[in-house]
Design a protein around this motif. Sequence first.
Motif, PDB file in Angstrom:
ATOM      1  N   TRP A  55       0.902  -1.168   0.113  1.00 36.09           N
ATOM      2  CA  TRP A  55      -0.060   0.003  -0.098  1.00 36.09           C
ATOM      3  C   TRP A  55       0.885   1.089   0.002  1.00 36.09           C
ATOM      4  O   TRP A  55       1.866   1.378   0.798  1.00 36.09           O
ATOM      5  CB  TRP A  55      -0.849  -0.106   1.192  1.00 36.09           C
ATOM      6  N   VAL A  56       0.463   2.137  -0.714  1.00 31.79           N
ATOM      7  CA  VAL A  56       1.210   3.261  -0.915  1.00 31.79           C
ATOM      8  C   VAL A  56       0.766   4.164   0.379  1.00 31.79           C
ATOM      9  O   VAL A  56      -0.398   4.648   0.301  1.00 31.79           O
ATOM     10  CB  VAL A  56       0.994   4.272  -2.235  1.00 31.79           C
ATOM     11  N   LEU A  57       1.645   4.460   1.393  1.00 32.20           N
ATOM     12  CA  LEU A  57       0.992   5.082   2.694  1.00 32.20           C
ATOM     13  C   LEU A  57       0.962   6.632   2.576  1.00 32.20           C
ATOM     14  O   LEU A  57       0.022   7.211   3.097  1.00 32.20           O
ATOM     15  CB  LEU A  57       1.923   4.831   3.877  1.00 32.20           C
ATOM     16  N   THR A  58       1.843   7.237   1.880  1.00 31.50           N
ATOM     17  CA  THR A  58       1.913   8.607   1.867  1.00 31.50           C
ATOM     18  C   THR A  58       2.933   9.097   0.650  1.00 31.50           C
ATOM     19  O   THR A  58       3.644   8.245   0.267  1.00 31.50           O
ATOM     20  CB  THR A  58       2.272   9.356   2.958  1.00 31.50           C
ATOM     21  N   GLU A 114      10.951   2.919   0.074  1.00 31.12           N
ATOM     22  CA  GLU A 114      10.599   3.954  -0.815  1.00 31.12           C
ATOM     23  C   GLU A 114      10.164   3.679  -2.096  1.00 31.12           C
ATOM     24  O   GLU A 114      10.611   2.645  -2.689  1.00 31.12           O
ATOM     25  CB  GLU A 114      11.908   4.649  -0.864  1.00 31.12           C
ATOM     26  N   THR A 115       9.288   4.386  -2.682  1.00 27.96           N
ATOM     27  CA  THR A 115       8.597   4.056  -3.939  1.00 27.96           C
ATOM     28  C   THR A 115       8.131   5.567  -4.556  1.00 27.96           C
ATOM     29  O   THR A 115       8.871   6.507  -4.151  1.00 27.96           O
ATOM     30  CB  THR A 115       7.546   3.295  -3.811  1.00 27.96           C
ATOM     31  N   ASP A 116       7.453   5.264  -5.733  1.00 28.02           N
ATOM     32  CA  ASP A 116       7.000   6.757  -6.304  1.00 28.02           C
ATOM     33  C   ASP A 116       5.437   6.185  -6.543  1.00 28.02           C
ATOM     34  O   ASP A 116       5.062   5.605  -6.724  1.00 28.02           O
ATOM     35  CB  ASP A 116       7.785   7.253  -7.381  1.00 28.02           C
ATOM     36  N   ALA A 117       4.723   7.572  -6.598  1.00 26.47           N
ATOM     37  CA  ALA A 117       3.483   7.587  -6.887  1.00 26.47           C
ATOM     38  C   ALA A 117       3.322   8.646  -8.167  1.00 26.47           C
ATOM     39  O   ALA A 117       3.301   9.946  -7.743  1.00 26.47           O
ATOM     40  CB  ALA A 117       2.563   7.948  -5.878  1.00 26.47           C
ATOM     41  N   GLY A 118       3.302   8.174  -9.309  1.00 24.48           N
ATOM     42  CA  GLY A 118       3.337   9.342 -10.534  1.00 24.48           C
ATOM     43  C   GLY A 118       4.833   9.833 -10.292  1.00 24.48           C
ATOM     44  O   GLY A 118       5.691   9.407 -10.305  1.00 24.48           O
ATOM     45  N   GLU A 119       4.523  11.436 -10.133  1.00 21.35           N
ATOM     46  CA  GLU A 119       5.686  12.242 -10.358  1.00 21.35           C
ATOM     47  C   GLU A 119       6.324  12.325  -8.924  1.00 21.35           C
ATOM     48  O   GLU A 119       7.324  13.052  -8.696  1.00 21.35           O
ATOM     49  CB  GLU A 119       5.284  13.574 -10.796  1.00 21.35           C
ATOM     50  N   ARG A 123       6.216   6.401   0.261  1.00 19.63           N
ATOM     51  CA  ARG A 123       6.555   5.394   1.033  1.00 19.63           C
ATOM     52  C   ARG A 123       5.309   4.459   1.039  1.00 19.63           C
ATOM     53  O   ARG A 123       4.246   4.838   1.146  1.00 19.63           O
ATOM     54  CB  ARG A 123       6.911   5.882   2.520  1.00 19.63           C
ATOM     55  N   SER A 124       5.819   3.204   0.832  1.00 22.24           N
ATOM     56  CA  SER A 124       4.963   1.984   0.841  1.00 22.24           C
ATOM     57  C   SER A 124       5.221   1.112   1.961  1.00 22.24           C
ATOM     58  O   SER A 124       6.116   1.131   2.834  1.00 22.24           O
ATOM     59  CB  SER A 124       4.881   1.147  -0.303  1.00 22.24           C
TER      60      SER A 124
END
Length: 212
Positions: A55-58, A114-119, A123-124
């Motif tokens: 889950w993408v947390l923030t 660490e991850t990314d969501a679009g641009e 954090r997941s």
Amino acid sequence: MPFLQRKQSTPHYKLRSEIEQLLRTAGIHTGMWARSGNLQESKRATPTEDGGFEWVLTTEKPTLVWDWKRWEFVYEVLLADGMLVPANGQVVLLDSHSRYSVKDVLGHVRDFSETDAGEYAARSGIVYFAEDADSQAAKQKVEGRHITDGSVGYKQIKSIWIPEGDEASVRGRTFEGPLRVTYEWSLMEFSITPIGADVLAKVRDLHSLCGA
């Protein structure tokens, strides 16, 4: 002017008390912050082989949050690399930030990355549900994509307020105000949240009446 002095001197004391009560009802207590997102792909959970959900947390997308120090809503960037987790490597999974009973705990979150969501950097974590009936019912709603949204509860440790028209460098990056940049923060919990009444919208309405 200190918060307590300002609150006692204002003719809108009752409104301010109501704002505090609304925030507490939403699980946002004094000294705590929460960031909720609208229903969007970047907030959704992905099942893993061991029964958890990635889950993408923030994300670092500027988000409107309640600021207890300024007693107003501000836009905040929560730096992904500034997240701190407890020594045991996990936090509780709550039902809509409610923390008044062990029954509010639906499971836990661990294995952060660490991850990314679009641009935006993000954090997941892997969300695991407990085995009791209520937690499994919540899990089924996530599996069925009936619940796809979440919200982090956190404590701010280090941040900087950038006034309108100013800019500041934080960890080698330049940000323009008005903006609060929180570059060190402690993750306290993660909540799954339904699509429903917008408590913060109610707070915004009350805050406009305060004239603060």
